[in-house]
Design a protein around this motif. Structure first.
Motif, PDB file in Angstrom:
ATOM      1  N   UNK A 129      38.429  35.336 -19.719  1.00  0.00           N
ATOM      2  CA  UNK A 129      37.686  34.146 -20.153  1.00  0.00           C
ATOM      3  C   UNK A 129      36.487  33.856 -19.258  1.00  0.00           C
ATOM      4  N   UNK A 130      35.815  34.931 -18.862  1.00  0.00           N
ATOM      5  CA  UNK A 130      34.610  34.784 -18.056  1.00  0.00           C
ATOM      6  C   UNK A 130      34.848  34.496 -16.588  1.00  0.00           C
ATOM      7  N   UNK A 131      36.117  34.551 -16.147  1.00  0.00           N
ATOM      8  CA  UNK A 131      36.459  34.288 -14.750  1.00  0.00           C
ATOM      9  C   UNK A 131      36.896  35.588 -14.078  1.00  0.00           C
ATOM     10  N   UNK A 132      36.233  35.913 -12.971  1.00  0.00           N
ATOM     11  CA  UNK A 132      36.593  37.071 -12.148  1.00  0.00           C
ATOM     12  C   UNK A 132      37.613  36.638 -11.105  1.00  0.00           C
ATOM     13  N   UNK A 133      38.728  37.373 -11.013  1.00  0.00           N
ATOM     14  CA  UNK A 133      39.772  37.067 -10.015  1.00  0.00           C
ATOM     15  C   UNK A 133      40.127  38.337  -9.263  1.00  0.00           C
ATOM     16  N   UNK A 134      40.189  38.210  -7.955  1.00  0.00           N
ATOM     17  CA  UNK A 134      40.527  39.327  -7.074  1.00  0.00           C
ATOM     18  C   UNK A 134      41.630  38.843  -6.133  1.00  0.00           C
ATOM     19  N   UNK A 135      42.744  39.581  -6.050  1.00  0.00           N
ATOM     20  CA  UNK A 135      43.908  39.071  -5.305  1.00  0.00           C
ATOM     21  C   UNK A 135      44.650  40.178  -4.585  1.00  0.00           C
ATOM     22  N   UNK A 136      45.490  39.754  -3.657  1.00  0.00           N
ATOM     23  CA  UNK A 136      46.356  40.661  -2.906  1.00  0.00           C
ATOM     24  C   UNK A 136      47.706  39.991  -2.708  1.00  0.00           C
ATOM     25  N   UNK A 137      48.770  40.780  -2.776  1.00  0.00           N
ATOM     26  CA  UNK A 137      50.119  40.297  -2.476  1.00  0.00           C
ATOM     27  C   UNK A 137      50.771  41.329  -1.572  1.00  0.00           C
ATOM     28  N   UNK A 138      51.118  40.915  -0.364  1.00  0.00           N
ATOM     29  CA  UNK A 138      51.635  41.854   0.634  1.00  0.00           C
ATOM     30  C   UNK A 138      52.757  41.231   1.462  1.00  0.00           C
ATOM     31  N   UNK A 139      53.638  42.074   2.006  1.00  0.00           N
ATOM     32  CA  UNK A 139      54.652  41.585   2.934  1.00  0.00           C
ATOM     33  C   UNK A 139      54.088  41.544   4.352  1.00  0.00           C
ATOM     34  N   UNK A 140      54.285  40.439   5.046  1.00  0.00           N
ATOM     35  CA  UNK A 140      53.796  40.298   6.419  1.00  0.00           C
ATOM     36  C   UNK A 140      54.838  39.571   7.259  1.00  0.00           C
ATOM     37  N   UNK A 141      55.447  40.278   8.190  1.00  0.00           N
ATOM     38  CA  UNK A 141      56.382  39.656   9.134  1.00  0.00           C
ATOM     39  C   UNK A 141      55.634  39.430  10.441  1.00  0.00           C
ATOM     40  N   UNK A 142      55.196  38.192  10.655  1.00  0.00           N
ATOM     41  CA  UNK A 142      54.365  37.874  11.809  1.00  0.00           C
ATOM     42  C   UNK A 142      54.994  36.757  12.625  1.00  0.00           C
ATOM     43  N   UNK A 143      54.568  36.665  13.876  1.00  0.00           N
ATOM     44  CA  UNK A 143      55.072  35.607  14.743  1.00  0.00           C
ATOM     45  C   UNK A 143      53.947  34.917  15.484  1.00  0.00           C
ATOM     46  N   UNK A 144      54.170  33.664  15.816  1.00  0.00           N
ATOM     47  CA  UNK A 144      53.213  32.914  16.633  1.00  0.00           C
ATOM     48  C   UNK A 144      53.842  32.473  17.951  1.00  0.00           C
ATOM     49  N   UNK A 145      55.106  32.819  18.150  1.00  0.00           N
ATOM     50  CA  UNK A 145      55.782  32.580  19.429  1.00  0.00           C
ATOM     51  C   UNK A 145      56.514  33.859  19.809  1.00  0.00           C
ATOM     52  N   UNK A 146      56.728  34.041  21.115  1.00  0.00           N
ATOM     53  CA  UNK A 146      57.440  35.221  21.593  1.00  0.00           C
ATOM     54  C   UNK A 146      56.524  36.420  21.749  1.00  0.00           C
ATOM     55  N   UNK A 147      57.040  37.465  22.411  1.00  0.00           N
ATOM     56  CA  UNK A 147      56.268  38.683  22.611  1.00  0.00           C
ATOM     57  C   UNK A 147      54.995  38.419  23.392  1.00  0.00           C
ATOM     58  N   UNK A 148      53.910  39.090  23.004  1.00  0.00           N
ATOM     59  CA  UNK A 148      52.628  38.923  23.692  1.00  0.00           C
ATOM     60  C   UNK A 148      51.905  37.644  23.292  1.00  0.00           C
ATOM     61  N   UNK A 149      52.401  36.983  22.236  1.00  0.00           N
ATOM     62  CA  UNK A 149      51.673  35.824  21.720  1.00  0.00           C
ATOM     63  C   UNK A 149      51.494  34.724  22.759  1.00  0.00           C
ATOM     64  N   UNK A 150      52.406  34.635  23.713  1.00  0.00           N
ATOM     65  CA  UNK A 150      52.295  33.600  24.742  1.00  0.00           C
ATOM     66  C   UNK A 150      51.999  34.194  26.115  1.00  0.00           C
ATOM     67  N   UNK A 151      51.797  35.534  26.189  1.00  0.00           N
ATOM     68  CA  UNK A 151      51.575  36.183  27.474  1.00  0.00           C
ATOM     69  C   UNK A 151      50.136  36.645  27.666  1.00  0.00           C
ATOM     70  N   UNK A 152      49.584  37.304  26.660  1.00  0.00           N
ATOM     71  CA  UNK A 152      48.248  37.876  26.810  1.00  0.00           C
ATOM     72  C   UNK A 152      47.201  36.754  26.749  1.00  0.00           C
ATOM     73  N   UNK A 153      46.360  36.623  27.774  1.00  0.00           N
ATOM     74  CA  UNK A 153      45.382  35.522  27.788  1.00  0.00           C
ATOM     75  C   UNK A 153      44.443  35.528  26.585  1.00  0.00           C
ATOM     76  N   UNK A 154      44.013  36.718  26.135  1.00  0.00           N
ATOM     77  CA  UNK A 154      43.104  36.778  24.995  1.00  0.00           C
ATOM     78  C   UNK A 154      43.820  36.433  23.690  1.00  0.00           C
ATOM     79  N   UNK A 155      45.106  36.751  23.617  1.00  0.00           N
ATOM     80  CA  UNK A 155      45.885  36.368  22.447  1.00  0.00           C
ATOM     81  C   UNK A 155      45.998  34.847  22.354  1.00  0.00           C
ATOM     82  N   UNK A 156      46.195  34.215  23.500  1.00  0.00           N
ATOM     83  CA  UNK A 156      46.237  32.740  23.524  1.00  0.00           C
ATOM     84  C   UNK A 156      44.925  32.162  22.991  1.00  0.00           C
ATOM     85  N   UNK A 157      43.807  32.763  23.415  1.00  0.00           N
ATOM     86  CA  UNK A 157      42.504  32.283  22.948  1.00  0.00           C
ATOM     87  C   UNK A 157      42.332  32.537  21.449  1.00  0.00           C
ATOM     88  N   UNK A 158      42.864  33.661  20.981  1.00  0.00           N
ATOM     89  CA  UNK A 158      42.779  33.978  19.557  1.00  0.00           C
ATOM     90  C   UNK A 158      43.494  32.921  18.723  1.00  0.00           C
TER      91      UNK A 158
END
Length: 441
Positions: free
Chosen positions: A327-356
């Motif tokens: 109907x005249x509408x262009x749609x572009x999409x993605x569906x993916x599995x992503x197991x990510x974390x924001x705590x633990x591992x390098x997320x709280x250790x690497x200084x540049x990761x903290x800045x990211x």
């Protein structure tokens, strides 16, 4: 043929960093002082910071730098973001930035998390009656759950933990093969250590209880745990991202919007049916995904493995993105599995990761999933847009120009003249070499 030039070394991990460098110098670098000096050149002058990096892995001898760039102007669910990206490929950050700018005044990107379950398995050998192991599992399941009570106490307080354990009969695929398939919610943690600890305790309890189960004793057939490990295939941990606009809004000075949309959709359709194209197509998606995943201290190898498995989930390797015009509408999409974390591992250790994470406005795990999915979609849009219009090499080689100049140790004046010249000329390795040589002569 390779020759056996070196003798095995023992106790290498127990050596000091200086001793490790001395061994490398004598055995691998022919006492080349330049080689050792290069390794030391990348040490951080801040000893405390260097010690932090040394402790990330075993046998650290130096730091290996990759560029940390930023891609601004990403409008995601109504909020403007600047994405941190760690990658060595020259055109990736530029492509992401261009895609973000293209969609900025067209509503930007939308994204939503579909589900967040992660999983792991206790892999079991059992060659007795299926009815015996099924009955045993039904009886022992409460004990399996109870066995990890202390391990998941804190996770449950935050609203996560084990969701369920089911027994899977996989004997049609492999004789005597069963699985204890366990699903988890790990919230803002990627959860690998938590899941693996739970699985190992479940496995111990399962074997202990099985050793005293009468039907197994009577037939001399008892289940044996082969291994216990989380899975990086997380098809129940899904996120979706998309962009859409009127077809006429795709029009640029180079191409009509309807023509562009038709060629774009066709390009995606080709990646849907041709695995050789799909692999390269998806690699481009992962350029954007990996760059943000790495910048945020997450495990890009796990993400890669899970995403590519998802691309094959229906039996054929195919595109991770979809495109359509309705109907005249262009749609572009993605569906993916992503197991990510924001705590633990390098997320709280690497200084540049903290800045990211600060750059990303300190997202939780679900928000990070949305941001990363958008990075992959943007990267794919930029690539397909180039492929169906000007071709990908023109822009890529312009970005690669500086790498060639640096390989030739060009001066700043030579670089400036080369950039001006190749604005209107095709970039190839030989053409850049000729240009610089002519300057020098």
């Amino acid at each position: 043929m390779f020759q056996n030039m070196y003798k095995p070394v023992s106790g290498f991990s127990k050596k000091t960093k200086a001793q490790k460098l001395e061994w490398l110098a004598t055995t691998h670098f022919s006492n080349d002082e330049t080689a050792i000096a290069t390794l030391k050149k990348y040490w951080n002058s801040d000893e405390k910071l260097q010690k932090l990096h040394d402790d990330f892995i075993e046998n650290t001898i130096s730091n290996y730098y990759l560029p940390l760039g930023v891609a601004p102007n990403f409008l995601i669910n109504g909020t403007l973001f600047t994405l941190p990206m760690v990658i060595e490929e020259s055109s990736v950050v530029a492509a992401a930035s261009n895609a973000a700018k293209f969609w900025l005044n067209k509503g930007g990107f939308t994204s939503n998390v579909i589900s967040t379950q992660k999983n792991g398995q206790v892999h079991v050998n059992f060659f007795g009656k299926q009815s015996d192991i099924s009955t045993f599992f039904s009886e022992v399941k409460p004990k399996l759950i109870e066995s990890i009570a202390s391990l998941q106490k804190n996770m449950q307080k935050r609203g996560g933990g084990l969701i369920d354990i089911v027994l899977l009969n996989s004997t049609k695929a492999l004789n005597g093969y069963y699985q204890l398939h366990c699903t988890f919610e790990t919230l803002d943690a990627m959860g690998a250590n938590f899941i693996n600890s739970c699985l190992e305790e479940i496995a111990r309890t399962f074997e202990t209880e099985a050793s005293t189960y009468t039907p197994f004793k009577n037939c001399n057939q008892s289940p044996e745990v082969v291994l216990s490990i989380l899975s990086n295939f997380v098809p129940e941990c899904l996120v979706r991202a998309q962009v859409s606009c009127k077809v006429e809004d795709l029009t640029t000075k180079h191409i009509d919007g309807a023509v562009f949309a038709q060629k774009f959709v066709r390009a995606i359709d080709i990646a849907k049916v041709e695995p050789r194209r799909a692999v390269t197509h998806n690699k481009g998606i992962m350029n954007g995904i990996d760059a943000v995943v790495l910048a945020t201290g997450n495990d890009f190898r796990a993400v890669e493995a899970g995403v590519h498995a998802y691309a094959s989930k229906d039996g054929n390797y195919t595109s991770l993105t979809d495109a359509k015009v309705e109907n005249g509408i262009f749609t572009f999409s993605i569906e993916i599995p992503l197991a990510l974390g924001t705590v633990g591992g390098l997320t709280s250790l690497h200084p540049l990761t903290k800045l990211a994470f600060t750059l990303l406005q300190k997202p939780n795990a679900k928000q990070l999933m949305q941001i990363v999915a958008v990075a992959g979609l943007a990267q794919n849009f930029a690539a397909i847009r180039s492929l169906v219009t000007t071709g990908i090499q023109k822009g890529h080689m312009k970005m690669h120009l500086m790498n060639i100049l640096n390989q030739m140790e060009a001066t700043e004046l030579e670089k400036e003249k080369a950039v001006t010249f190749f604005t209107e000329h095709q970039v190839t390795h030989s053409s850049v070499e000729s240009f610089v040589e002519n300057l020098r002569n």
